[in-house]
Design an enzyme around this catalytic site. Structure first.
Site, short mmCIF file in Angstrom:
data_model
loop_
_atom_site.label_atom_id
_atom_site.label_comp_id
_atom_site.label_asym_id
_atom_site.label_seq_id
_atom_site.Cartn_x
_atom_site.Cartn_y
_atom_site.Cartn_z
N HIS A 109 0.84 -1.20 0.00
CA HIS A 109 0.00 0.00 0.00
C HIS A 109 0.88 1.25 0.00
CE1 HIS A 109 -3.25 2.78 1.37
NE2 HIS A 109 -4.03 1.89 0.80
N TYR A 110 1.41 1.69 -0.96
CA TYR A 110 1.58 1.27 -2.33
C TYR A 110 3.06 1.06 -2.55
CZ TYR A 110 -3.16 3.07 -3.01
OH TYR A 110 -4.50 3.29 -2.92
#
Length: 145
Positions: free
Chosen positions: A44-45
């Site tokens: 994420h991410y």
């Protein structure tokens, strides 16, 4: 940290309040440092890690659970209640939180109605809001959870 562990059932890796820095009759402020080695950042991410908004909200709910545990201590037997989220309203995400950021987590008590505790929460980074929301917690009898 022991104050938090004594107040709520949450434990690492799903504990998102490091310390309580202020407490009054109607509010509490916690603090959290988001560490780069936390596993959720891997996805994420990748290459641009951002703290998931749901975890920022969870930090608010956990701080509120510590607050309610202390506020309601005289009314509850030790270890008898579990904080359960029952409503989220008007969540606003205003600023990203990245690995290494330190945030303050503010919760304010509004009222209690029929066993439901209405509260407001904010996550602040450098004094600026990242998340703001209203929510409702119930302290549920553990035998019914």
């Amino acid at each position: 940290m022991q104050e938090i562990l004594d107040s709520i059932p949450h434990r690492p890796p799903f504990l998102f309040v490091d310390e309580i820095i202020e407490s009054t009759e109607a509010s509490m402020t916690g603090r959290r440092t988001w560490r780069a080695d936390e596993g959720f950042y891997e996805g994420h991410y990748p290459g641009n890690p951002i703290t998931p908004g749901v975890l920022l909200c969870e930090a608010v709910f956990q701080t509120a659970a510590v607050f309610l545990s202390k506020k309601l201590a005289a009314e509850m037997a030790e270890g008898e209640r579990t904080p359960v989220l029952s409503r989220i309203q008007d969540a606003k995400f205003k600023r990203m939180v990245k690995p290494g950021d330190v945030v303050d987590i503010e919760v304010t008590y509004k009222e209690t109605a029929k066993g439901f505790h209405f509260m407001r929460g904010r996550v602040l980074k450098d004094g600026k809001p990242c998340v703001a929301l209203d929510f409702v917690l119930a302290m549920v009898d553990e035998s019914k959870v």
